[in-house]
Design an enzyme around this catalytic site. Sequence first.
Site, PDB file in Angstrom:
ATOM      1  CB  SER A 112      -0.955  -0.042   1.194  1.00 41.72           C
ATOM      2  OG  SER A 112      -1.979   0.905   1.043  1.00 41.72           O
ATOM      3  CG  ASP A 133      -6.986  -2.214  -3.436  1.00 37.26           C
ATOM      4  OD1 ASP A 133      -7.562  -1.425  -2.666  1.00 37.26           O
ATOM      5  OD2 ASP A 133      -5.805  -2.564  -3.291  1.00 37.26           O
ATOM      6  CG  HIS A 147      -5.955  -2.238   0.210  1.00 37.46           C
ATOM      7  ND1 HIS A 147      -5.204  -1.705  -0.817  1.00 37.46           N
ATOM      8  CD2 HIS A 147      -5.336  -1.851   1.353  1.00 37.46           C
ATOM      9  CE1 HIS A 147      -4.192  -1.020  -0.322  1.00 37.46           C
ATOM     10  NE2 HIS A 147      -4.237  -1.093   0.984  1.00 37.46           N
TER      11      HIS A 147
END
Length: 679
Positions: free
Chosen positions: A532, A617, A652
Amino acid sequence: MKPPVAKKIPHKVYAPFEEREDPYYWMNQRQDPEVLAHLEAENRYAQSVLCPTKQLQSELFEEMKARYRKDDDSLPYFFNGYWYIVRYEKGKEYPVFLRKKETLSAREELLLDANALAQGHSYLDVGSIAVSEDNRLLSYSFDTVGMRNFTVHFRDLETGQNLEDTLEDTSGKVVWAGDGKHVFYVTKDSALRAYRVLRHTLGTAKEQDTVVFEEPDETFDVHVYKSKSQKYIFISSSSSVSDEHHFLPSSDVHSPWRVLQPRTRDLEYAVEHFGDEFFIITNAQGATNFKLVKTPVETPGIEHWQEVVPHQEEVLLEGFELFDQYLVLEQRIKGLLEIKIIEFSTGDSHVIEFSDPCYTAYIGVNMEFSTTKLRYGYTSLTKPSSVYEYDMKTRSTMLLKRQEVLGDFTPDDYTSERLWATARDGKEVAISLVYRNSTPKSSETPLLLYGYGSYGHTVDASFSSVRLSLLDRGFVFAIAHVRGGEYLGRDWYEEGKLLKKKNTFYDFIDCAHHLIQEGRTSAAHVYAMGGSAGGLLVGAVANMEPQLFRGIVAQVPFVDVLTTMLDETIPLTTGEYDEWGDPRKKKYYEYIRSYSPYDNVVPQAYPSILVSTGFHDSQVQYFEPAKWVAKLREYSTSGNPILLVTDMESGHGGKSGRFESLHEEALEYAFLLNLEHNP
């Protein structure tokens, strides 16, 4: 098999200061068959390149899985007359939620079986479960796509039947009012920002729900929660730098909401209730590392705040827990967490001692006020996660539960330590390491350096049974506690954001150089990993010093910072101006432009890179890593493989399920081990 060559379509990205050409912009068309075909082609190519590791992946997966108990119960906790337990059953991927009335010897009552919810779905995420105060009704939420849009259902626990009420497109959190007839929940806007709180009356249509709060400022997100005392319901509206809380008695849902303290730029605070007072952790009046204050419920404004725990220059106050006789603080000193106990009546205090050179300690689940028993958690790089019960009066400690690691694992076979690297501006940056005792300290030793460094989030040293598969094969695992986190206090965060963001990247690079200079590894054997915002970190580092790392693993990486932050329709964008800067202002535009990984790919010899993403995501859209990989492959002069793996059924957080996610980690480890043994 040759790598996919993404087509290039001229496209201009407009900004107030320039036009940028982005020939891979077309990849953001989620439903375009060509996009789907390209992602599938990338998956096939990655499988082809990694085909020689297929047996190793299988071996790693089975090895990781074998360390877990196939059936396991969480540590029970007591609340409102019931013991609550989460159970994993042999052969099943998802948890079962149970309770027992009054004693642990009582009959088990099934609240929810997530395995049943998962039937027919390739993905499942249980958002939350909550029981009404009269213990009769259950609310639960789940997401079957990965976009973090949750559907809420309700169940009568006496009959086991679901009610007709259904709430869709929520944040997943539901708060029960004291009457057992009303609930509060949060919905999201088109950019998936949590922005509106509604009150629902059971037995009525969702269309009749009452909007009780709506946040017009797109830089703020909204949450709803209940105090530990169960007497108040709070709405928190928060940006990266400011907070505002509204509250009402949980026993009177029709009473007017009151604001605790109106929002002020750079004023952060969080609140808990006890007795006739609110206790508030805040950075008010220059308390950079936060302090604790209290105020009467009837006069909650800042002018009535009374100091309980003063601000300390060298101590970051991270959290607190209230009991009727004790105040418990969670605070960080020189990077390490400690738990401090203060007795209300005498003011006497003491600290629970921990011995590892680097570790994680935290206040656990403590639902009762009238007790001298504190539950806290502890883990280190060599010690599995444990929950202890600490008697604050007698100062005695009892182990309640420790993560069981099956197989021949022995903590004494591993060593952890903490080193300090000097960054280029003279700052000392901590590095936490763990390795098997038999692993040599040598320039030939493979080392995986992990980093994050954003949002003030600190990656603490904690145990991973999965990581043993890497350590047992001779790797050292290291965490670089770079600026952008709060490892060394709030200033450590401030020095790694906005116009100082590059400190995050420089710290990581300087930590790698330090480890090499200390003879712990070498450029031929050091690897980088981040996910991320940590993917942004390793992406920026790949541009800055590509020769420094043998290989890089970028998990759901945030790499197209400039384009994303210019697009207000993308989830999270508007709420993150205070983290990265608003690129509609020239100074921020130019600064982000200077480090954004996608915008700074140039012809040079990039290392081998494995990139992962999820098609659903909602935090880092799949097209960011897809575009980045296409551009890296176009410009790289090294011939090293650059791979993209897209999970078409997740978001995610990757695959759902207790063991399915291990396939992803087995793939990453196989990628690293293959590079190490096939230079």
